[in-house]
Write a protein that holds these residues in place. Structure first.
Motif, PDB file in Angstrom:
ATOM      1  N   PHE A   1       1.061  -1.416  -0.129  1.00  0.00           N
ATOM      2  CA  PHE A   1      -0.178  -0.422  -0.034  1.00  0.00           C
ATOM      3  C   PHE A   1       0.588   0.617  -0.391  1.00  0.00           C
ATOM      4  O   PHE A   1       1.747   1.178   0.579  1.00  0.00           O
TER       5      PHE A   1
ATOM      6  N   THR B   1       1.021   5.184   1.091  1.00  0.00           N
ATOM      7  CA  THR B   1       0.723   5.812   2.249  1.00  0.00           C
ATOM      8  C   THR B   1       1.327   6.877   2.338  1.00  0.00           C
ATOM      9  O   THR B   1       2.214   7.007   1.427  1.00  0.00           O
TER      10      THR B   1
ATOM     11  N   VAL C   1       3.617   0.223   2.503  1.00  0.00           N
ATOM     12  CA  VAL C   1       3.616  -0.420   3.288  1.00  0.00           C
ATOM     13  C   VAL C   1       3.556  -1.378   2.819  1.00  0.00           C
ATOM     14  O   VAL C   1       2.303  -1.905   2.210  1.00  0.00           O
TER      15      VAL C   1
ATOM     16  N   ALA D   1       2.121  -5.320   3.065  1.00  0.00           N
ATOM     17  CA  ALA D   1       0.833  -5.842   4.246  1.00  0.00           C
ATOM     18  C   ALA D   1       1.823  -8.260   3.222  1.00  0.00           C
ATOM     19  O   ALA D   1       1.313  -8.638   4.826  1.00  0.00           O
TER      20      ALA D   1
ATOM     21  N   PRO E   1      -0.632 -12.915  14.599  1.00  0.00           N
ATOM     22  CA  PRO E   1      -0.888 -11.542  15.256  1.00  0.00           C
ATOM     23  C   PRO E   1      -1.476 -10.155  14.259  1.00  0.00           C
ATOM     24  O   PRO E   1      -1.672 -10.524  13.144  1.00  0.00           O
ATOM     25  N   SER E   2      -2.053  -9.279  14.607  1.00  0.00           N
ATOM     26  CA  SER E   2      -2.395  -8.016  14.806  1.00  0.00           C
ATOM     27  C   SER E   2      -1.955  -7.581  13.324  1.00  0.00           C
ATOM     28  O   SER E   2      -0.121  -7.369  14.270  1.00  0.00           O
ATOM     29  N   GLY E   3      -2.263  -6.891  12.141  1.00  0.00           N
ATOM     30  CA  GLY E   3      -1.387  -6.454  11.842  1.00  0.00           C
ATOM     31  C   GLY E   3      -0.704  -7.645  10.670  1.00  0.00           C
ATOM     32  O   GLY E   3       0.464  -6.729   9.776  1.00  0.00           O
ATOM     33  N   CYS E   4      -0.450  -8.426  10.499  1.00  0.00           N
ATOM     34  CA  CYS E   4       0.540  -9.527   9.997  1.00  0.00           C
ATOM     35  C   CYS E   4      -0.008  -9.633   8.321  1.00  0.00           C
ATOM     36  O   CYS E   4       0.777 -10.554   7.868  1.00  0.00           O
ATOM     37  N   GLY E   5      -1.634  -8.848   7.831  1.00  0.00           N
ATOM     38  CA  GLY E   5      -1.846  -9.288   6.168  1.00  0.00           C
ATOM     39  C   GLY E   5      -3.127  -9.688   6.668  1.00  0.00           C
ATOM     40  O   GLY E   5      -3.025  -9.878   5.625  1.00  0.00           O
ATOM     41  N   LYS E   6      -3.627 -10.461   7.632  1.00  0.00           N
ATOM     42  CA  LYS E   6      -4.787 -11.172   7.711  1.00  0.00           C
ATOM     43  C   LYS E   6      -5.898 -11.011   6.695  1.00  0.00           C
ATOM     44  O   LYS E   6      -6.720 -11.242   5.553  1.00  0.00           O
ATOM     45  N   SER E   7      -6.108  -9.860   7.142  1.00  0.00           N
ATOM     46  CA  SER E   7      -8.277  -9.055   6.479  1.00  0.00           C
ATOM     47  C   SER E   7      -6.969  -9.136   4.737  1.00  0.00           C
ATOM     48  O   SER E   7      -7.779  -9.049   3.935  1.00  0.00           O
ATOM     49  N   THR E   8      -6.000  -8.240   4.666  1.00  0.00           N
ATOM     50  CA  THR E   8      -5.595  -7.438   3.253  1.00  0.00           C
ATOM     51  C   THR E   8      -5.244  -9.248   3.023  1.00  0.00           C
ATOM     52  O   THR E   8      -5.449  -9.213   0.900  1.00  0.00           O
TER      53      THR E   8
HETATM   54  P1  ADP Z   1      -4.464  -8.215   9.977  1.00  0.00           P
HETATM   55  O1  ADP Z   1      -5.814  -8.347   9.317  1.00  0.00           O
HETATM   56  O2  ADP Z   1      -3.607  -9.336  10.018  1.00  0.00           O
HETATM   57  O3  ADP Z   1      -4.653  -7.429  11.395  1.00  0.00           O
HETATM   58  P2  ADP Z   1      -4.004  -6.266   8.036  1.00  0.00           P
HETATM   59  O4  ADP Z   1      -4.304  -7.374   6.347  1.00  0.00           O
HETATM   60  O5  ADP Z   1      -5.352  -5.019   8.423  1.00  0.00           O
HETATM   61  O6  ADP Z   1      -3.662  -7.239   8.922  1.00  0.00           O
HETATM   62  O7  ADP Z   1      -3.143  -5.465   8.025  1.00  0.00           O
HETATM   63  C1  ADP Z   1      -1.314  -5.751   7.241  1.00  0.00           C
HETATM   64  C2  ADP Z   1      -0.728  -4.566   7.167  1.00  0.00           C
HETATM   65  O8  ADP Z   1      -1.432  -4.034   5.887  1.00  0.00           O
HETATM   66  C3  ADP Z   1      -0.896  -3.498   8.363  1.00  0.00           C
HETATM   67  O9  ADP Z   1       0.475  -2.886   8.669  1.00  0.00           O
HETATM   68  C4  ADP Z   1      -1.496  -2.432   8.271  1.00  0.00           C
HETATM   69  O10 ADP Z   1      -1.412  -0.822   8.866  1.00  0.00           O
HETATM   70  C5  ADP Z   1      -1.515  -2.600   6.289  1.00  0.00           C
HETATM   71  N1  ADP Z   1      -2.716  -1.389   5.664  1.00  0.00           N
HETATM   72  C6  ADP Z   1      -4.037  -2.225   5.600  1.00  0.00           C
HETATM   73  N2  ADP Z   1      -4.734  -2.089   5.039  1.00  0.00           N
HETATM   74  C7  ADP Z   1      -4.480  -1.051   4.102  1.00  0.00           C
HETATM   75  C8  ADP Z   1      -4.697   0.229   3.364  1.00  0.00           C
HETATM   76  N3  ADP Z   1      -5.584  -0.046   3.275  1.00  0.00           N
HETATM   77  N4  ADP Z   1      -3.767   1.959   3.189  1.00  0.00           N
HETATM   78  C9  ADP Z   1      -2.300   1.347   4.179  1.00  0.00           C
HETATM   79  N5  ADP Z   1      -2.268   0.420   4.871  1.00  0.00           N
HETATM   80  C10 ADP Z   1      -3.182  -0.902   5.591  1.00  0.00           C
END
Ligand code: ADP
Ligand code: ADP
Length: 226
Positions: free
Chosen positions: A13, A15, A20, A22, A41-48
């Motif tokens: 991403f 920013t 960043v 992900a 862990p939180s922030g490791c990229g699961k949602s992405t």
């Molecule tokens: P998780 O689901 O494991 O908590 P995310 O997939 O939400 O992790 O995020 C992984 C990384 O990508 C984090 O550092 C987050 O800040 C970054 N990130 C996620 N979505 C965006 C976005 N739309 N823009 C910028 N950074 C993003």
């Protein structure tokens, strides 16, 4: 057979603070009827990861193949359930489930008939004409599951679907989901940060481990079946 194949998936991403990363060089595959949990862990990229598989995010490099075909953008071959109840509040349960079916070109009557079968599968027949605000959290997630399954996707992508529920409802929902999974031909990729949940649900767990500044690791852990 392999349903989903992810090869060297990288997602960055841009920013204001810089780039960043992900997901960095992620590879794995899932087989037909497999239930895979992704933890980390939180922030490791699961949602992405699931958003990219769903086609809601494009990827920077690598490949995502569903049934051997590259995935770009969302499609009816993938169903998605999020943590927040993403139901249409002004539509009844039935109309929520009919939505994707009508979009896919079903007649109103056919969509209604199919929707009612999915609603029955998640045990909400009595609530087909209720509105989302009239339902409990667990019931709303059951509607979301029915809606995600209605187009008979190849794969169901779930991003912490039970994360907002209380422990008791969550346990019930895990049971429901396993029942559904046993009854239909579906591959599930399920994100959670709860290791207990992953062990209870999954055939196989993928641990997404982010080392700041280093290569991201994906560790596969098989779960012995009872
Ligand atoms: P998780 O689901 O494991 O908590 P995310 O997939 O939400 O992790 O995020 C992984 C990384 O990508 C984090 O550092 C987050 O800040 C970054 N990130 C996620 N979505 C965006 C976005 N739309 N823009 C910028 N950074 C993003
Ligand atoms: P949850 O999945 O949130 O635990 P359940 O589906 O187990 O909730 O709810 C148990 C039962 O309680 C339902 O099958 C339904 O009959 C009843 N119920 C729950 N919420 C409502 C509501 N808002 N209106 C009417 N009945 C409800």
């Amino acid at each position: 057979p392999v349903i989903l194949e992810v090869k060297g998936l990288t997602k960055t991403f841009d920013t204001p603070q810089g780039t960043v990363t992900a997901l960095k060089d992620i590879s794995f595959r899932t087989h037909q009827r497999e239930f895979v949990c992704v933890i980390g862990p939180s922030g490791c990229g699961k949602s992405t990861l699931v958003r990219t598989l769903a086609g809601l995010e494009d990827y920077s490099s690598g490949e995502v193949l569903l049934d051997g075909k590259p995935v770009h953008g969302p499609g009816p071959d993938r169903g998605m359930v999020f943590q927040g109840y993403t139901l249409f509040p002004w539509r009844t349960v039935k109309k929520n489930v009919m939505f994707g079916l009508e979009l896919a070109g079903r007649s109103r009557t056919a969509a209604e008939e199919e929707a009612l079968q999915w609603i029955d599968l998640v045990g909400l027949t009595k609530f087909a004409n209720s509105y989302p605000h009239q339902l409990s959290g667990g019931m709303k997630q059951r509607v979301a599951i029915a809606r995600a399954l209605a187009n008979q996707p190849r794969i169901l992508l779930m991003d912490e679907p039970f994360g907002a529920l209380d422990a008791q409802t969550r346990a019930k929902m895990q049971g429901y989901l396993l029942e559904i999974w046993k009854n239909i031909d579906i591959t599930i990729v399920f994100i959670t940060h709860d290791l207990d949940e992953a062990i209870f649900l999954a055939d196989r767990i993928l641990v997404l481990k982010a080392h700041p500044g280093e290569v991201q690791e994906l560790i596969e852990v098989p779960v012995p079946q009872p």
